[in-house]
Design an enzyme around this catalytic site. Structure first.
Site, PDB file in Angstrom:
ATOM      1  N   GLU A 186       0.853  -1.184   0.000  1.00  0.00           N
ATOM      2  CA  GLU A 186       0.000   0.000   0.000  1.00  0.00           C
ATOM      3  C   GLU A 186       0.894   1.241   0.000  1.00  0.00           C
ATOM      4  O   GLU A 186       1.662   1.458   0.939  1.00  0.00           O
ATOM      5  CB  GLU A 186      -0.920   0.010   1.224  1.00  0.00           C
ATOM      6  N   LEU A 187       0.786   2.068  -1.013  1.00  0.00           N
ATOM      7  CA  LEU A 187       1.670   3.213  -1.196  1.00  0.00           C
ATOM      8  C   LEU A 187       1.628   4.147   0.004  1.00  0.00           C
ATOM      9  O   LEU A 187       0.564   4.656   0.373  1.00  0.00           O
ATOM     10  CB  LEU A 187       1.282   3.975  -2.467  1.00  0.00           C
ATOM     11  N   ASP A 188       2.805   4.377   0.607  1.00  0.00           N
ATOM     12  CA  ASP A 188       2.972   5.308   1.731  1.00  0.00           C
ATOM     13  C   ASP A 188       2.068   4.987   2.915  1.00  0.00           C
ATOM     14  O   ASP A 188       1.689   5.875   3.684  1.00  0.00           O
ATOM     15  CB  ASP A 188       2.731   6.754   1.271  1.00  0.00           C
ATOM     16  N   GLU A 189       1.731   3.714   3.084  1.00  0.00           N
ATOM     17  CA  GLU A 189       0.858   3.309   4.182  1.00  0.00           C
ATOM     18  C   GLU A 189       1.553   2.329   5.132  1.00  0.00           C
ATOM     19  O   GLU A 189       0.905   1.769   6.010  1.00  0.00           O
ATOM     20  CB  GLU A 189      -0.421   2.653   3.631  1.00  0.00           C
TER      21      GLU A 189
END
Length: 291
Positions: free
Chosen positions: A233-236
């Site tokens: 999950e991008l930047d999560e």
């Protein structure tokens, strides 16, 4: 500053986590004692003493550690399995191998290399990889190998394959030091090592290009940076470290960006140092950091 390598000789770091229950601390202390170890430092916490999770980091000294590590690991397996504990044991005298990925911005990668040269990061740096050549000379001035791996916007598979060829089996973790490329799920699976990222802390606001200009237009009063582990999950991913700096209406977008770069350097360096010293425990989508 990180302790000199000689001071870390014959020191082991045990990190464990699992369901909280009576007897864990006593069992770990007894295990270290019967293996002729001496506890140097100990940090622990429970998020709920009644059915919560328990986390612990123990550093202990044991003469001729390398010769008895397998024996201690067998003892740990037998001792901690009944408690349902996840654990890892490392020899602190062996620095972790850290590869750095960067693009054109140099502030984060050069900060890491500078701190490594000063002995502030307990790592080796076998390589820096970039999709541009702008930072090549500066990186090589530190005596670190530089590899240029271009990335094509329409198809990044070739560049990711080449990066994997360079890092697989040669590094213990990766750092994205303002590497302005999205990492694919395939790369994450194939790399199979922790990956640490750094970015501004506006997210989810001001996503995409020119975040500081848009933050200036919005009139923000705080800027900051976040370092986290990379997940699908991008930047999560789980956050390791964050910090902020106050800004004013008198500052331009460039001023905000310069102050943001300063915070990014500090935040990423702390996150890398804590990871390298086994001070971070990942638990779900957050972390416990014994800083």
């Amino acid at each position: 500053m990180t302790a000199p390598a000689q001071a870390l000789q014959d020191r082991a770091c045990l990190v464990l986590h699992g369901p909280d229950q009576p007897g864990i601390v006593a069992a770990v202390a007894a295990l270290i004692t019967r293996n002729n170890g001496n506890i140097v430092s100990l940090d622990q916490c429970s998020d709920d003493a009644n059915g919560g999770a328990f986390f612990q980091r123990v550093v202990f000294h044991r003469p001729e550690l390398s010769a008895v590590l397998p024996q201690i690991e067998d003892d740990l397996q037998a001792t901690l399995t009944p408690f349902g504990m996840h654990w890892r044991l490392t020899d602190q005298s062996i620095p972790k191998r850290m590869a750095i990925l960067a693009s054109t911005a140099d502030h984060c990668v050069l900060e890491l290399l500078w701190r490594h040269r000063r002995g502030e990061l307990p790592v080796t740096v076998p390589m820096v990889i970039s999709n541009h050549t702008k930072i090549a000379a500066d990186v090589r001035s530190f005596g670190v190998p530089f590899f240029h791996v271009p990335s094509r916007p329409e198809d990044k598979s070739a560049s990711e394959t080449r990066i994997l060829e360079l890092v697989k089996g040669n590094v213990d973790f990766l750092v994205l030091a303002r590497y302005m490329q999205i990492i694919s799920d395939t790369f994450l699976d194939e790399a199979d090592v922790p990956i640490i990222n750094i970015h501004h802390s506006f997210l989810p606001a001001f996503v995409g290009a020119a975040p500081y200009r848009r933050a200036k237009d919005r009139g923000v009063k705080l800027i900051g940076a976040t370092s986290h582990y990379v997940t699908a999950e991008l930047d999560e991913g789980p956050i390791i470290e964050q910090d902020v700096a106050r800004v004013t209406h008198a500052m331009s977008a460039n001023d905000l960006q310069a102050r943001g770069a300063y915070v990014e350097r500090a935040v990423l360096s702390r996150a890398v140092g804590w990871h390298a010293e086994d001070r971070v425990i990942r638990h779900g989508n957050h972390t416990i950091v014994f800083a």
